[in-house]
Write an enzyme that holds these catalytic residues in place. Structure first.
Site, PDB file in Angstrom:
ATOM      1  CG  HIS A 125      -1.940  -1.417   1.109  1.00 51.09           C
ATOM      2  ND1 HIS A 125      -2.860  -1.230   0.033  1.00 51.09           N
ATOM      3  CD2 HIS A 125      -2.216  -1.560   2.786  1.00 51.09           C
ATOM      4  CE1 HIS A 125      -3.476  -2.168   0.550  1.00 51.09           C
ATOM      5  NE2 HIS A 125      -3.657  -2.945   1.679  1.00 51.09           N
ATOM      6  CG  ASP A 162      -2.562  -8.432   0.415  1.00 45.72           C
ATOM      7  OD1 ASP A 162      -2.430  -8.308   1.328  1.00 45.72           O
ATOM      8  OD2 ASP A 162      -3.606  -8.045   0.977  1.00 45.72           O
ATOM      9  CG  HIS A 164      -6.851  -5.160   1.783  1.00 49.36           C
ATOM     10  ND1 HIS A 164      -6.264  -6.069   3.170  1.00 49.36           N
ATOM     11  CD2 HIS A 164      -7.671  -4.700   2.002  1.00 49.36           C
ATOM     12  CE1 HIS A 164      -7.188  -6.834   3.636  1.00 49.36           C
ATOM     13  NE2 HIS A 164      -7.953  -5.518   4.019  1.00 49.36           N
ATOM     14  CG  ASP A 246      -5.050 -10.005   3.461  1.00 48.46           C
ATOM     15  OD1 ASP A 246      -4.621 -10.442   2.100  1.00 48.46           O
ATOM     16  OD2 ASP A 246      -4.933  -9.164   3.137  1.00 48.46           O
TER      17      ASP A 246
END
Length: 309
Positions: A125, A162, A164, A246
């Site tokens: 991120h 991931d 996200h 995740d």
């Protein structure tokens, strides 16, 4: 040819508030999982502290300096609601970059077939000039740029599974056709980026949005139809995985229902492309994964695949 496992105890000294999902126990779970007998053949190296010049491959020096100065001498400092620094954060983040860079060095030099760099905090991120989403420096992005700068790699593919979206990696390579960024992720979900229409100025971004409740079939279809063909056609000199776990069904921060076997399958498919296109050269960098049991199961499956198991 061997598989490397790269980590460092400094990753445990990045402290977050009680109840924060990105906690030191994540790294302990990974380390315990890889102490089992099937992983005795791993070559284990400690992550060095990255130089500021390496970090500046993807983050402007002034921004890097701001992050270094923000690290507290005691207590905790919040950069935003999610992203918190403790006295150990700067070293942990620098060693996270250093571990990814070392993995690239060893793999590109032919001293290892592939490598798994497991550090925290995660990185995908982190944008060029913004730390966010638990992330400070973008390890996968810096590793890709280091492969180009130090080892002459012309094309690097980063595959991010991931749950996200890796807005930071997308931001860094938006205008750079020498790096392919391909991501599967849940939408709608933090950070709100990752629409399929986001393709980069060089058509080098591939975003596949999964819907809440999707599971193995949707994930594998996304890889088979969208991700793997683009990676294959890109003919990379190195494959980097942003390996967040995740999207596992047990994870508390999302609603994708993958099993650990899905990560093993995706690892094997990317290894097959790496074998055909770039001498097997592949580096994996730990990103998310917040349920400790799911992280343990997923890590062991991922690394077993890297080792050829």
């Amino acid at each position: 040819m061997t598989t490397l496992f790269i980590t460092h105890p400094a990753g445990l000294r990045h402290v977050t508030p009680d109840g924060h999902p990105e906690r030191p126990d994540r790294l302990r779970a990974v380390e315990r999982a890889l102490e089992a007998e099937p992983f005795a053949g791993l070559v284990r190296l400690e992550a060095p502290e990255a130089s500021l010049e390496r970090i500046a491959l993807c983050h402007p020096p002034a921004h890097v300096e701001r992050i270094l100065k923000a690290g507290p001498q005691e207590g905790l400092v919040a950069l935003d609601a999610d992203t918190v620094m403790s006295p150990g954060t700067v070293e942990a983040a620098r060693r996270g970059v250093g571990g990814a860079v070392l993995a690239v060095d060893e793999v590109m030099a032919g001293r290892a077939r592939n490598a798994f760099a497991a550090m925290r905090p995660p990185g995908h991120h982190a944008e060029r000039e913004r730390a966010m989403g638990f992330c400070f420096f973008n390890q996968a992005a810096i590793a890709a740029r280091h492969a180009q700068q130090a080892h002459g790699a012309q094309r690097v593919a980063i595959v991010d599974w991931d749950v996200h979206h890796g807005n930071g990696t997308q931001d860094i390579f938006w205008d750079d056709g020498s790096v392919l960024y391909a991501s599967t992720h849940e939408m709608p979900l933090y950070p709100g980026t990752g629409e399929p229409s986001e393709r980069g100025t060089q058509d080098n971004i591939v975003n596949v949005a999964l819907s809440p409740g999707d599971g193995s079939d949707a994930f594998r279809e996304a890889f088979d139809l969208a991700i793997l063909p683009r990676v294959e056609a890109f003919r990379p000199d190195l494959v980097i995985i942003s390996a967040g776990f995740d999207a596992h069904w047990r994870d508390p921060l999302a609603d994708i229902n993958l099993r650990e076997a899905d990560f093993g399958w995706a690892t094997q498919r990317l290894m097959e492309i790496a074998d055909r296109r770039c001498g097997g050269r592949l580096v994996s960098v730990l990103e998310g994964g917040y349920d400790l049991q799911a992280l343990t199961l997923s890590t062991t499956t991922h690394v077993a695949a890297l080792m050829g198991g």
